[in-house]
Write an enzyme that holds these catalytic residues in place. Structure first.
Site, PDB file in Angstrom:
ATOM      1  CE1 TYR A   1      38.981  34.858  40.231  1.00  0.00           C
ATOM      2  CE2 TYR A   1      40.750  33.900  41.534  1.00  0.00           C
ATOM      3  CZ  TYR A   1      39.752  34.842  41.377  1.00  0.00           C
ATOM      4  OH  TYR A   1      39.518  35.755  42.365  1.00  0.00           O
TER       5      TYR A   1
ATOM      6  CD  GLU B   1      41.076  36.825  44.975  1.00  0.00           C
ATOM      7  OE1 GLU B   1      41.467  35.694  44.641  1.00  0.00           O
ATOM      8  OE2 GLU B   1      40.014  37.328  44.571  1.00  0.00           O
TER       9      GLU B   1
END
Ligand SMILES: Cc1cc2nc3c(=O)[nH]c(=O)nc-3n(C[C@H](O)[C@H](O)[C@H](O)COP(=O)(O)OP(=O)(O)OC[C@H]3O[C@@H](n4cnc5c(N)ncnc54)[C@H](O)[C@@H]3O)c2cc1C
Length: 325
Positions: free
Chosen positions: A18, A60
């Site tokens: 990310y 996640e």
């Protein structure tokens, strides 16, 4: 959010990625919007990105834990044990875990990511619905060959699986993911598919035949021609084990002598439908929009219509806010 998290989990996305995506996304925003990006606007984009990213990282992490996935090794090698030529453009590959272990739990309708090493050295993942787990130690995927149109290249992974993969080969496969799965109810089901979308129908019919044979199931499928309609016989065969099973097919061109199939695009206007029907639809977006609008006109509540898109999920972006599922 949940759908994105599912896709990420099947691709083995890690939290640190990310940071890389965020850095380049925000740099691109700056480059495209130029002077319009004041420091305040840049800070707002960054804040939104990280709010979104952190929620995804958390979701996640939960999904990885639930599926018992070790992020340092998110895939597992599977051996191709059978290859079935379903139609001229569709094959099924039956895969068995090469480590001899059991299959993970797979809910009917879920997909896996298959990672392949292409001849040019690229490693590419693609999602494929688990089309069958009839043999409890094996999973099956069913792949339509994607041909390039108007000068575009042929699909890379589907062509590779069709042209290069043979019995005995190993493929790296992720844990199953996806929320296009049955809810534990008794409601009648309408499974409306087109083309490769049939791969979501077979596992659901297989599951109903195995666990709820008293449940009403209606399958409706659209394809170019009967010869292109993959898995048709297998679905019909399983349908015989369901007490109340009916099937309708639409083909753009119907063979002479085929009086049971309907000509043209799917039209659900006069299909007999039980009151509390639950709908699962999978196929190209225009097909699914058509199915949805016909069913909404017939009074099916939006929340009872579930869908799976075999590509970027633009459904919500292009349907009204009441899309519901
Ligand atoms: C949840 C989910 C489940 C799925 N389940 C299945 C399934 O069960 N069975 C199945 O067959 N598929 C399934 N798919 C689709 C599958 O994941 C792949 O998208 C499909 O196989 C195509 O992959 P590819 O590598 O062959 O094509 P790609 O190489 O990814 O190409 C995709 C398209 O882009 C075009 N293209 C590529 N490069 C260019 C360019 N430079 N210019 C213009 N156009 C270009 C190609 O012509 C092609 O039409 C699923 C997808 C999702 C998201």
């Amino acid at each position: 959010m949940r759908r994105i998290a599912d896709k990420h989990v099947s691709l083995g996305i890690r939290p640190e990625q990310y940071t890389i995506v965020g850095e380049h996304l925000l740099a691109s925003v700056g480059e495209v919007l130029g002077d319009a990006v004041t420091p305040e606007i840049a800070a707002a984009w960054s804040e939104v990105y990280w709010l979104f990213a952190l929620q995804l990282v958390a979701e996640e992490a939960r999904l990885y834990q639930q599926a018992n996935v070790d992020l340092s090794q998110p895939t597992r090698p599977y051996r191709v044990v059978r290859r079935i030529e379903e139609t001229a453009d569709v094959i099924s590959l039956v895969l068995e875990p090469a480590d001899g272990g059991p299959l993970p739990a797979i809910a009917p309708g879920q997909y896996v990511s298959v990672f392949v090493d292409l001849p040019d050295g690229d490693r590419q993942p693609r999602h494929y619905t688990v089309s069958s787990t009839a043999v409890r130690t094996r999973l099956q995927i069913t792949v339509r060959r994607v041909r390039g149109t108007n000068g575009a290249p042929d699909g890379r992974v589907s062509s590779y699986l069709h042209d290069q993969v043979e019995i005995g080969d190993l493929l790296d496969v992720s844990a199953p993911a996806g929320d296009f799965v049955l809810t534990p109810t008794e409601s009648p089901l309408l499974l409306a598919s087109a083309g490769a979308g049939i791969t979501t129908v077979l596992p659901i019919v297989e599951h109903i035949a195995r666990t709820q044979p008293q449940r009403t199931v209606i399958v409706a499928h659209a394809d170019r021609r009967a010869q292109d309609h993959a898995l048709r016989e297998t679905v019909m065969h399983l349908g015989r084990e369901i007490d109340d099973f009916s099937a309708y097919n639409w083909y753009e061109s119907v063979d002479e002598g085929d009086s049971r199939s309907r000509q043209g695009f799917m039209d659900l206007t006069d299909l007999p439908l039980p009151d509390d029907v639950q709908v699962f639809t999978c196929g190209p977006l225009p097909f699914m929009r058509h199915v949805r609008s016909t069913l909404l006109d017939r009074g099916v509540p939006p929340a009872r219509i579930r869908y799976e898109v075999f590509g970027p999920d633009l459904w919500a972006a292009q349907t009204s806010p009441d899309s519901g599922s």
